[in-house]
Scaffold this motif. Structure first.
Motif, PDB file in Angstrom:
ATOM      1  N   TYR A 121     -16.852 -66.174 -16.711  1.00  0.00           N
ATOM      2  CA  TYR A 121     -17.476 -65.192 -17.590  1.00  0.00           C
ATOM      3  C   TYR A 121     -16.401 -64.301 -18.190  1.00  0.00           C
ATOM      4  O   TYR A 121     -15.445 -63.913 -17.511  1.00  0.00           O
ATOM      5  CB  TYR A 121     -18.470 -64.326 -16.817  1.00  0.00           C
ATOM      6  N   THR A 122     -16.580 -63.974 -19.461  1.00  0.00           N
ATOM      7  CA  THR A 122     -15.648 -63.083 -20.147  1.00  0.00           C
ATOM      8  C   THR A 122     -16.396 -61.847 -20.620  1.00  0.00           C
ATOM      9  O   THR A 122     -17.496 -61.941 -21.162  1.00  0.00           O
ATOM     10  CB  THR A 122     -15.014 -63.787 -21.368  1.00  0.00           C
ATOM     11  N   GLY A 123     -15.767 -60.672 -20.391  1.00  0.00           N
ATOM     12  CA  GLY A 123     -16.417 -59.432 -20.797  1.00  0.00           C
ATOM     13  C   GLY A 123     -15.402 -58.381 -21.164  1.00  0.00           C
ATOM     14  O   GLY A 123     -14.193 -58.583 -21.027  1.00  0.00           O
ATOM     15  N   LYS A 147     -17.262 -72.276 -13.944  1.00  0.00           N
ATOM     16  CA  LYS A 147     -17.945 -71.340 -14.830  1.00  0.00           C
ATOM     17  C   LYS A 147     -17.199 -70.021 -14.792  1.00  0.00           C
ATOM     18  O   LYS A 147     -17.040 -69.404 -13.738  1.00  0.00           O
ATOM     19  CB  LYS A 147     -19.395 -71.127 -14.385  1.00  0.00           C
ATOM     20  N   SER A 150     -28.063 -71.890 -17.530  1.00  0.00           N
ATOM     21  CA  SER A 150     -26.685 -71.637 -17.941  1.00  0.00           C
ATOM     22  C   SER A 150     -25.948 -72.969 -17.998  1.00  0.00           C
ATOM     23  O   SER A 150     -26.274 -73.896 -17.252  1.00  0.00           O
ATOM     24  CB  SER A 150     -26.004 -70.694 -16.943  1.00  0.00           C
ATOM     25  N   GLN A 191     -10.275 -58.152 -23.046  1.00  0.00           N
ATOM     26  CA  GLN A 191     -11.311 -58.932 -22.398  1.00  0.00           C
ATOM     27  C   GLN A 191     -10.883 -59.267 -20.971  1.00  0.00           C
ATOM     28  O   GLN A 191      -9.722 -59.592 -20.712  1.00  0.00           O
ATOM     29  CB  GLN A 191     -11.558 -60.238 -23.177  1.00  0.00           C
ATOM     30  N   THR A 224     -11.913 -61.508 -17.345  1.00  0.00           N
ATOM     31  CA  THR A 224     -12.626 -62.713 -16.940  1.00  0.00           C
ATOM     32  C   THR A 224     -13.053 -62.614 -15.482  1.00  0.00           C
ATOM     33  O   THR A 224     -12.401 -61.959 -14.669  1.00  0.00           O
ATOM     34  CB  THR A 224     -11.752 -63.971 -17.120  1.00  0.00           C
ATOM     35  N   HIS A 225     -14.165 -63.245 -15.187  1.00  0.00           N
ATOM     36  CA  HIS A 225     -14.680 -63.297 -13.820  1.00  0.00           C
ATOM     37  C   HIS A 225     -15.084 -64.731 -13.527  1.00  0.00           C
ATOM     38  O   HIS A 225     -15.810 -65.360 -14.298  1.00  0.00           O
ATOM     39  CB  HIS A 225     -15.890 -62.375 -13.650  1.00  0.00           C
ATOM     40  N   THR A 226     -14.605 -65.256 -12.425  1.00  0.00           N
ATOM     41  CA  THR A 226     -14.913 -66.630 -12.049  1.00  0.00           C
ATOM     42  C   THR A 226     -16.240 -66.688 -11.315  1.00  0.00           C
ATOM     43  O   THR A 226     -16.413 -66.062 -10.268  1.00  0.00           O
ATOM     44  CB  THR A 226     -13.804 -67.219 -11.153  1.00  0.00           C
ATOM     45  N   GLY A 227     -17.183 -67.436 -11.884  1.00  0.00           N
ATOM     46  CA  GLY A 227     -18.465 -67.643 -11.224  1.00  0.00           C
ATOM     47  C   GLY A 227     -18.425 -68.840 -10.298  1.00  0.00           C
ATOM     48  O   GLY A 227     -18.862 -68.782  -9.150  1.00  0.00           O
ATOM     49  N   THR A 243     -24.706 -67.565  -9.921  1.00  0.00           N
ATOM     50  CA  THR A 243     -24.218 -68.486 -10.953  1.00  0.00           C
ATOM     51  C   THR A 243     -24.597 -69.913 -10.619  1.00  0.00           C
ATOM     52  O   THR A 243     -25.028 -70.681 -11.488  1.00  0.00           O
ATOM     53  CB  THR A 243     -22.684 -68.377 -11.089  1.00  0.00           C
ATOM     54  N   ASP A 300     -18.874 -74.628 -17.671  1.00  0.00           N
ATOM     55  CA  ASP A 300     -17.722 -74.829 -18.546  1.00  0.00           C
ATOM     56  C   ASP A 300     -17.122 -76.211 -18.344  1.00  0.00           C
ATOM     57  O   ASP A 300     -16.530 -76.785 -19.254  1.00  0.00           O
ATOM     58  CB  ASP A 300     -16.651 -73.766 -18.278  1.00  0.00           C
TER      59      ASP A 300
END
Length: 279
Positions: free
Chosen positions: A20-22, A18, A74, A35, A37-40, A65, A77
């Motif tokens: 997350y993109t921000g 999973k 949730s 952008q 990304t952060h790995t959950g 997460t 991915d």
């Protein structure tokens, strides 16, 4: 005939990912709009069984997460979550199941999971009593009004049952969220920092409920509260979205002189070079 306590009740995570993109950091003098990304979760694979499993790890380890994905709040991915409720009764949650419109296939499972998220607040204007009643109706619980009234009384919320959720004090909203998660007598109880913000009375009630459910279902608690972690049957240590260690609490903590979860956790962090941070 098998009793409820004899059912397998097992959750298995297989190669879960999973990300997350921000937006980038807009606080800098020349903010970046790229952008980030952060790995959950990163190839997360392990399994847990009936009893209390406490999930430990520093901020950003992926604890929240993991609970969100497991609660089906949730979608991963990649990879899958398999829930073995009893013999010949299994459910799978994955991106492909969600994409193929497989939500109805897991709907019976949703009613058997209680989930308390990390962020404990509500902007709803419904009263506490109305909210629990409507939730009980949605779960098709027999005598929903009676069930919600029983929990309101048991958790000491009768005095604020008519109050709007968005006006409740922190201690009351935290107890309300625990009550909401218990309406359907869940087989799987997923709790993200459940003791955070609870007053002394609320914490006492929570500990009583935890003791009651130890043998009745599967409980997962994500926390950095080392006192609460002592209630664990099993410990699951996360690091960078992966499962670093999992095992029986008694066996893992036997490796440290005082036999506490806090000392074991500190030792594991020392070996990994990760320093303790609040979640």
């Amino acid at each position: 005939m098998q009793g409820k306590d004899d059912l397998p009740l097992r959750i298995e995570w297989s190669h879960l990912n999973k990300v997350y993109t921000g937006p980038g950091d807009a606080s800098r003098e020349r903010p970046s709009y790229r952008q980030t990304t952060h790995t959950g979760l990163l190839d997360f694979s392990t399994s847990v069984r009936r009893g209390i499993t406490v999930v430990l790890g520093p901020e950003g380890a992926g604890k929240s997460t993991l609970l969100r994905v497991t609660a089906m709040a949730s979608v991963p991915d990649d990879g899958r979550v398999t829930y073995e409720m009893q013999e010949n009764e299994r459910y799978v949650w994955s991106k492909s199941v969600a994409a193929m419109g497989g939500i109805p296939a897991v709907e019976p499972l949703r009613g058997r999971i209680g989930y308390v998220p990390e962020k404990k607040r509500s902007n709803r204007e419904f009263s506490l009593e109305e909210s629990l009643f409507f939730m009980a109706q949605s779960y098709r619980i027999p005598q929903p009004k009676k069930r919600s009234a029983e929990l309101i009384a048991r958790w000491g919320l009768a005095g604020c049952r008519k109050e709007p959720l968005n006006e409740l004090p922190e201690s009351a909203i935290n107890r309300y969220l625990l009550v909401r998660s218990l309406l359907n007598e869940p087989d799987i109880w997923l709790l993200d920092e459940p003791a955070k913000g609870l007053d002394e009375f609320g914490f006492e009630l929570f500990c009583q409920e935890l003791a009651r459910r130890r043998s009745q279902g599967l409980v997962m608690i994500a926390t950095n509260d080392m006192e609460l972690a002592e209630a664990a049957d099993d410990l699951l240590l996360m690091e960078n979205g992966t499962c670093r260690r999992i095992g029986k609490r008694d066996l893992l903590t036997a490796s440290v002189p005082d036999g506490t979860v806090a000392s074991w956790y500190k030792t594991m962090q020392t070996f990994s070079g990760i320093h303790t941070r609040s979640k």
